[in-house]
Design a protein around this motif. Sequence first.
Motif, PDB file in Angstrom:
ATOM      1  N   VAL A   1     -24.124 -23.003 -16.885  1.00 25.01           N
ATOM      2  CA  VAL A   1     -24.119 -22.827 -18.351  1.00 25.01           C
ATOM      3  C   VAL A   1     -23.835 -24.162 -19.029  1.00 25.01           C
ATOM      4  N   VAL A   2     -22.814 -24.845 -18.553  1.00 23.16           N
ATOM      5  CA  VAL A   2     -22.409 -26.098 -19.184  1.00 23.16           C
ATOM      6  C   VAL A   2     -23.481 -27.176 -19.010  1.00 23.16           C
ATOM      7  N   ALA A   3     -24.208 -27.111 -17.895  1.00 23.33           N
ATOM      8  CA  ALA A   3     -25.291 -28.087 -17.663  1.00 23.33           C
ATOM      9  C   ALA A   3     -26.504 -27.800 -18.546  1.00 23.33           C
ATOM     10  N   GLY A   4     -26.490 -26.683 -19.259  1.00 19.12           N
ATOM     11  CA  GLY A   4     -27.602 -26.361 -20.149  1.00 19.12           C
ATOM     12  C   GLY A   4     -28.711 -25.585 -19.462  1.00 19.12           C
ATOM     13  N   ASP A   5     -28.444 -25.057 -18.253  1.00 19.02           N
ATOM     14  CA  ASP A   5     -29.461 -24.228 -17.589  1.00 19.02           C
ATOM     15  C   ASP A   5     -29.592 -22.886 -18.310  1.00 19.02           C
ATOM     16  N   VAL A   6     -30.710 -22.218 -18.081  1.00 21.89           N
ATOM     17  CA  VAL A   6     -30.903 -20.909 -18.715  1.00 21.89           C
ATOM     18  C   VAL A   6     -30.106 -19.866 -17.923  1.00 21.89           C
ATOM     19  N   GLU A   7     -28.963 -19.500 -18.460  1.00 20.55           N
ATOM     20  CA  GLU A   7     -28.093 -18.462 -17.888  1.00 20.55           C
ATOM     21  C   GLU A   7     -27.660 -17.588 -19.051  1.00 20.55           C
ATOM     22  N   GLY A   8     -27.762 -16.282 -18.916  1.00 21.99           N
ATOM     23  CA  GLY A   8     -27.274 -15.394 -19.960  1.00 21.99           C
ATOM     24  C   GLY A   8     -27.989 -15.608 -21.288  1.00 21.99           C
ATOM     25  N   THR A   9     -27.316 -15.175 -22.347  1.00 21.76           N
ATOM     26  CA  THR A   9     -27.901 -15.285 -23.694  1.00 21.76           C
ATOM     27  C   THR A   9     -27.207 -16.406 -24.461  1.00 21.76           C
ATOM     28  N   TRP A  10     -28.013 -17.281 -25.015  1.00 17.67           N
ATOM     29  CA  TRP A  10     -27.498 -18.451 -25.759  1.00 17.67           C
ATOM     30  C   TRP A  10     -27.609 -18.188 -27.258  1.00 17.67           C
ATOM     31  N   PHE A  11     -26.510 -18.452 -27.963  1.00 16.93           N
ATOM     32  CA  PHE A  11     -26.466 -18.389 -29.426  1.00 16.93           C
ATOM     33  C   PHE A  11     -26.315 -19.823 -29.910  1.00 16.93           C
ATOM     34  N   PRO A  12     -27.408 -20.464 -30.318  1.00 15.22           N
ATOM     35  CA  PRO A  12     -27.322 -21.874 -30.712  1.00 15.22           C
ATOM     36  C   PRO A  12     -26.408 -22.058 -31.923  1.00 15.22           C
ATOM     37  N   ALA A  13     -25.644 -23.138 -31.890  1.00 14.47           N
ATOM     38  CA  ALA A  13     -24.736 -23.432 -33.007  1.00 14.47           C
ATOM     39  C   ALA A  13     -25.538 -23.649 -34.280  1.00 14.47           C
ATOM     40  N   GLN A  14     -25.053 -23.102 -35.373  1.00 17.12           N
ATOM     41  CA  GLN A  14     -25.691 -23.346 -36.668  1.00 17.12           C
ATOM     42  C   GLN A  14     -25.022 -24.544 -37.352  1.00 17.12           C
ATOM     43  N   ALA A  15     -25.496 -24.862 -38.549  1.00 18.98           N
ATOM     44  CA  ALA A  15     -25.040 -26.086 -39.219  1.00 18.98           C
ATOM     45  C   ALA A  15     -23.524 -26.193 -39.311  1.00 18.98           C
ATOM     46  N   GLY A  16     -22.872 -25.075 -39.432  1.00 24.80           N
ATOM     47  CA  GLY A  16     -21.420 -25.116 -39.320  1.00 24.80           C
ATOM     48  C   GLY A  16     -20.649 -25.138 -40.628  1.00 24.80           C
ATOM     49  N   LEU A  17     -19.376 -24.829 -40.519  1.00 23.42           N
ATOM     50  CA  LEU A  17     -18.465 -24.815 -41.667  1.00 23.42           C
ATOM     51  C   LEU A  17     -17.360 -25.839 -41.424  1.00 23.42           C
ATOM     52  N   SER A  18     -16.779 -26.321 -42.505  1.00 24.71           N
ATOM     53  CA  SER A  18     -15.622 -27.211 -42.385  1.00 24.71           C
ATOM     54  C   SER A  18     -14.464 -26.421 -41.771  1.00 24.71           C
ATOM     55  N   GLN A  19     -13.419 -27.127 -41.353  1.00 24.43           N
ATOM     56  CA  GLN A  19     -12.260 -26.424 -40.784  1.00 24.43           C
ATOM     57  C   GLN A  19     -11.645 -25.479 -41.819  1.00 24.43           C
ATOM     58  N   ARG A  20     -11.531 -25.932 -43.070  1.00 24.61           N
ATOM     59  CA  ARG A  20     -10.954 -25.061 -44.095  1.00 24.61           C
ATOM     60  C   ARG A  20     -11.851 -23.846 -44.297  1.00 24.61           C
TER      61      ARG A  20
END
Length: 367
Positions: A249-268
Amino acid sequence: MSPARPFQVRRVVVKVGTSIVTRGDGRLALGRLGALVEELHALHQHAEVVLVTSGSIGLGAARLGYDAVPSEVVDRQACAAAGQGALIATYDALFRQLDLAAAQVLLTEDDFLHRRRYLNLRATLERLVARGAVPVVNENDTVSTLELACGRDRVFGDNDRLSALVAAGLDADLLVLLTDVDGVYTAAPGTPDACRIDTWQDDKVSLGPGSALGRGGMGAKLRAARMAQHVGVHVVIASGFVPGVLGRVVAGDVEGTWFPAQAGLSQRGRWLAYASAPDGRITVDAGAREAILSRGASLLPVGVTQVEGDFSASAIVSLIGPDGTEFARGVAASDARSARARCGQSGERALIHRDDIVFLQLDPEAQ
Ligand code: GLU
């Protein structure tokens, strides 16, 4: 060859469920735990690692002589007390064999709800990983299930959500949810129409009736995964029964279902959206909802149809659409009394300024 899933993993949160940690008879699955700790150790060579582990209730039930995991709160609290010690003792012994320090962190809802406690928790976890330790996190079930009686929505009702909040709070790059199914399926695994979803994209997924969601707590995993991807964390749901899965998984191989990170929110923004407990609710009409979601507008009184609660200025409030669904949270610019007095009226003075509004992850059907 470049990896199928191009993420850089500097900090990873791994969550294991009870079915991975314990055997069918409720005892510890020592072989699996040993293999997991070896994989975490390998990961720790090039990334910071946080483990969120369930299992205390299941383990405690076996220790206290229950035939099955009980459902009554007080029984479960007793089980957690009996099981958590055995759980952390095992992790501690296993990590120690590999010269790693395990550090037990037991959390309650309050640790997230109160911003100061939340910041303190983050600082402690940061310090632990900076010192090379592996935080081993679980809910403090023995005390925290009491909060169920308080009648408000829980910040996390399960460890999937807890692990997503930890990953969000710690700016983790990746959250791996290890479970007894090797990903999210379009229908119940094993049935003719079932196929595994490799990459979760809200607009492309259609889950058939009787899909895997009802099984193995997949609904909770899905909600937690979508929340974490929304704030900017990659998530993979994969099988904890397959040896070596974590490395792949950490190497980026296709394992399981991947939910790609979106643009994201600030910590607050992350805290506001998912960890805070709003003091009030402001319901808006369709036009105001649209203006806020599509144009990033401030909330003006004209679009407000109802103000609930008794909040003060600078309190956190939920923004509710005409369909009754919470779609955003914000910091109120005025108290509830004055918001109520201005409800539906024209005027440019915002009830919530655009900079103080964060959007929530919506269900695909509600978008
Ligand atoms: N905290 C619970 C336990 O250790 C598990 C909760 C969950 O898996 O969601 O048994």
